[in-house]
Design an enzyme around this catalytic site. Structure first.
Site, PDB file in Angstrom:
ATOM      1  N   HIS A 263       0.837  -1.201   0.000  1.00  0.00           N
ATOM      2  CA  HIS A 263       0.000   0.000   0.000  1.00  0.00           C
ATOM      3  C   HIS A 263       0.878   1.259   0.000  1.00  0.00           C
ATOM      4  CE1 HIS A 263      -3.437  -2.547   1.873  1.00  0.00           C
ATOM      5  NE2 HIS A 263      -3.279  -2.748   0.584  1.00  0.00           N
TER       6      HIS A 263
ATOM      7  N   HIS B 245      -4.704  -5.415 -12.660  1.00  0.00           N
ATOM      8  CA  HIS B 245      -4.756  -4.485 -11.517  1.00  0.00           C
ATOM      9  C   HIS B 245      -3.399  -3.935 -11.103  1.00  0.00           C
ATOM     10  CE1 HIS B 245      -2.927  -7.414  -8.879  1.00  0.00           C
ATOM     11  NE2 HIS B 245      -3.226  -6.760  -7.792  1.00  0.00           N
TER      12      HIS B 245
ATOM     13  N   LYS C 233       5.404   4.784   1.570  1.00  0.00           N
ATOM     14  CA  LYS C 233       5.056   3.370   1.585  1.00  0.00           C
ATOM     15  C   LYS C 233       4.439   2.968   2.915  1.00  0.00           C
ATOM     16  CE  LYS C 233       7.065  -0.538   1.766  1.00  0.00           C
ATOM     17  NZ  LYS C 233       5.763  -1.143   1.994  1.00  0.00           N
TER      18      LYS C 233
END
Lengths: 474, 179
Positions: free
Chosen positions: A204, A397, A473
């Site tokens: 993420h 994706h 991050k």
């Protein structure tokens, strides 16, 4: 066992349904030769064949070119199950329910950030909480959590965390109407109550980028993207809440499967008929978690907007281009029949003129964002007609992992990755050198190649390539 | 002197009783230590996740070792000493495999929500479908957990090395963690 692989098209590899007695449909992979050689080296093929055994699956089990081994479904897998006699599988959505990406666009250029990028990245990393179990500043009561579950981003407009125009620029308006808070366990609520507006960990991120190249100027104009402009890409999902919803329902479905006479080659594919008490309960809980995820990305957007506006004033305004989910199950109609389409590491990519697409984008197709690995390009695409006929309205994706986390760390350590990114002019903030090494670019496939396949297949069209300049991050 | 050979008169009863207690505790501790030493775990590669392989002389000890492995992972290998009270944990499941997964998910939940990572684990009772354990753990400021869940993918619990229920073999399990 040597599998016989069919080639129905130049970019299609297919394991026929006859390959195994329990397969109901073929397992179809979209890939070029190079990507196929990587795909067949892990367990993606076996996992997609397992998906092809599930009751009610229609046409094929599909794998996008970024597919890699997951648990149960491969990551990059798509499967559509008939509502009438098909199943719903929590493992077919995954633990990070509605993990997805959203793109924000600004009027700023690289020149505006000159000498200020370090500060900007630093302030973003201080403002957006990251780390697996890390909570945010928002503490939601049970009632507030219920409103997030039911109303999603629409509730955040009332809370001042979303602009009214953000709603239309979010897939499904940031709120699935089938959400049922009563099906979300107390444990899931506990995990989610402090995590709205937090990034999480793993892959993420919040990334500052520039529009490096435009490939379709007409579509880019409709999306409001211009070469040299600054954009922000946010990648996260439903956090611990989604993890717990999946944990709860894999357990529940595993327990009730004998009642429905379902036998599986992999227990993580645990499922129940869509139209069953357990199927409906999971779908209600999953929709609630999906609405939480959209609200999470929206709350982070609010934080990021604050940082940009404090730094640049009105010039730092960020417009939400669009937000897409890539771990989700949705009820969609194809050829007059309803299906529960599972996308596990795959993005909806509806072609032009679909009524689900916001009116401003309807002429070009649904915006799709494909994040590359840290330090490599990301892509803006639009859904194309081919997706509607070839893949139940779906495309890839991301870049897709090709190397385990431990293998990635054996290639380069965190400080080396940091140095390499710095050489490219990319400012990185990551609380752990170890996690930085795990997400290094060499751990992923070539995103340009992945995007090339979906573009050539007609699943989605290239619009613009985005180059990272700052990474926070998780 | 073996326990069966102990004899005592009323005058020496307390002393000998104490000796018996001490010996019992030492033997108990030794058995616990041997069991602990005979249990092991290792992590194995997976493209996007992480596998945990555990081996122990009994299913109960395997569950304890799995928890120790998870604790080390969540603490990223940092040394930690347990503090505070022992706490009771109970899990029920449909079979051995599901029990292992549910047990690990129980610990993941406590780590994330309560910022508490179990590092010292004793199994009070375990069957194929029920686990009663007590644990002491480490309180952490921020949940350092990087594990989202234990999954059922590729899950196995099996008797190895001359087992078959006769008590001669070890139990080995594999579980994939979503990280």
């Amino acid at each position: 066992m040597t599998l016989s692989i069919l080639r129905p098209g130049p970019l299609v590899y297919e394991v026929p349904a006859s390959a195994r007695d329990d397969m109901r449909v073929p397992a179809r992979f979209f890939a070029d030769e190079e990507l196929w050689s990587q795909i067949r080296n892990d367990r993606s093929v076996e996992q997609l064949m397992n998906v092809a055994t599930l009751p009610g699956i229609s046409e094929c089990a599909y794998a996008m070119p970024d597919v890699h081994q997951g648990y149960g479904f491969p990551v990059g897998g798509v499967a559509a199950f008939r509502i009438s006699d098909g199943v719903i599988s929590p493992g077919g959505v995954g633990y990070d329910i509605n993990c997805g990406v959203r793109l924000l666009a600004s009027e700023l250029t690289v020149a505006d950030l000159r000498g200020r990028l370090e500060d900007l990245v630093h302030n973003l990393s201080r403002s957006v909480p990251s780390g697996t179990g890390r909570g945010g500043e928002l503490r939601l009561t049970d009632h507030e959590l219920d409103r997030v579950f039911v109303e999603g981003c629409k509730y955040l407009v009332e809370r001042g965390l979303a602009l009214p125009e953000d709603i239309d620029a979010t897939e499904s308006g940031g709120s699935l109407p089938q959400a049922d808070p009563a099906q979300v366990s107390q444990r899931a609520r506990q995990r989610g109550s402090t995590q709205l507006g937090t990034l999480g960990s793993g892959n993420h991120f919040v990334e500052i980028q520039t529009v490096e190249q435009v490939f379709d100027s007409a579509a880019a104009e409709v999306l409001g993207l211009e070469t040299g402009r600054i954009t922000v890409l946010i990648h996260t999902g439903s956090r611990g809440l989604g993890h717990q919803v999946c944990t709860d329902y894999v357990r529940e479905m595993d327990r009730v499967m004998p009642k429905y006479g379902i036998e599986l080659p992999d227990r993580e594919l645990a499922c129940a008929p869509f139209d069953s008490p357990e199927g409906r309960a999971y779908f209600g809980a999953m929709c609630a978690a999906a609405n939480f995820a959209w609200s999470n990305r929206q709350t982070i957007t609010h934080t990021v907007r604050g940082v940009f506006e404090r730094a640049f004033g009105d010039a730092g305004r960020l417009r939400l281009v669009y937000d897409v989910a890539h771990n989700i199950a949705k009820v969609e109609e194809y050829g007059g029949e309803q299906f529960c389409v599972h996308r596990k590491g795959a993005t909806r990519a509806f072609g032009p003129n679909n009524p689900e697409i916001p009116e401003i984008y309807r002429s070009v197709g649904q915006p799709v964002f494909i994040p590359g690995s840290m330090g490599t390009a990301s892509w803006v695409l639009v859904g194309a007609e081919g997706a509607m006929t070839e893949s139940f309205g779906s495309t890839c994706h991301g870049a897709g992992r090709r190397m385990s986390r431990r293998a990635a760390k054996r290639v380069a350590q965190g400080h080396e990755v940091r140095r390499e990114l710095a050489k490219k002019g990319i400012v990185v903030r990551c609380h752990s050198n170890s996690e930085l090494a795990e997400e290094a670019p060499h751990a992923y496939k070539d995103v340009d190649r992945v995007v090339d396949v979906v573009d050539r297949m007609g699943l989605a069209r290239k619009v613009a390539r985005l180059k990272p300049i700052g990474v926070i991050k998780g | 002197m073996g326990r069966g050979e102990l004899s005592y008169n009323r005058g020496g009863e307390n002393v000998i009783g104490c000796l018996v207690q001490v010996e019992t505790r030492v033997l108990h501790g030794l058995r616990w230590y041997q069991k602990k030493m005979s249990a092991s775990h290792e992590f194995f590669d997976h493209t996007s996740e992480l596998g945990l392989r555990i081996r122990a002389s009994s299913f109960a000890e395997l569950l304890a070792e799995a928890a120790r492995g998870l604790g080390k992972l969540m603490l990223r290998g940092r040394p930690a000493s347990s503090t505070g009270q022992w706490r009771a944990l109970e899990v029920n499941a449909t079979d051995r495999e599901a029990l292992l997964v549910d047990w690990l998910n129980e610990l993941i939940f406590h780590a994330e929500v309560e910022r508490w990572i179990a590092v010292e684990i004793e199994i009070v009772a375990a069957t194929d479908t029920m686990l009663s354990a007590r644990a002491r753990g480490v309180a952490v400021d921020e949940a350092p957990a990087l594990v989202k869940a234990a999954t059922h993918h590729g899950l196995s619990v099996r008797q190895v090395g001359g087992g078959g229920g006769g008590g001669g073999g070890d139990v080995e399990a594999e579980v994939v963690l979503d990280v």
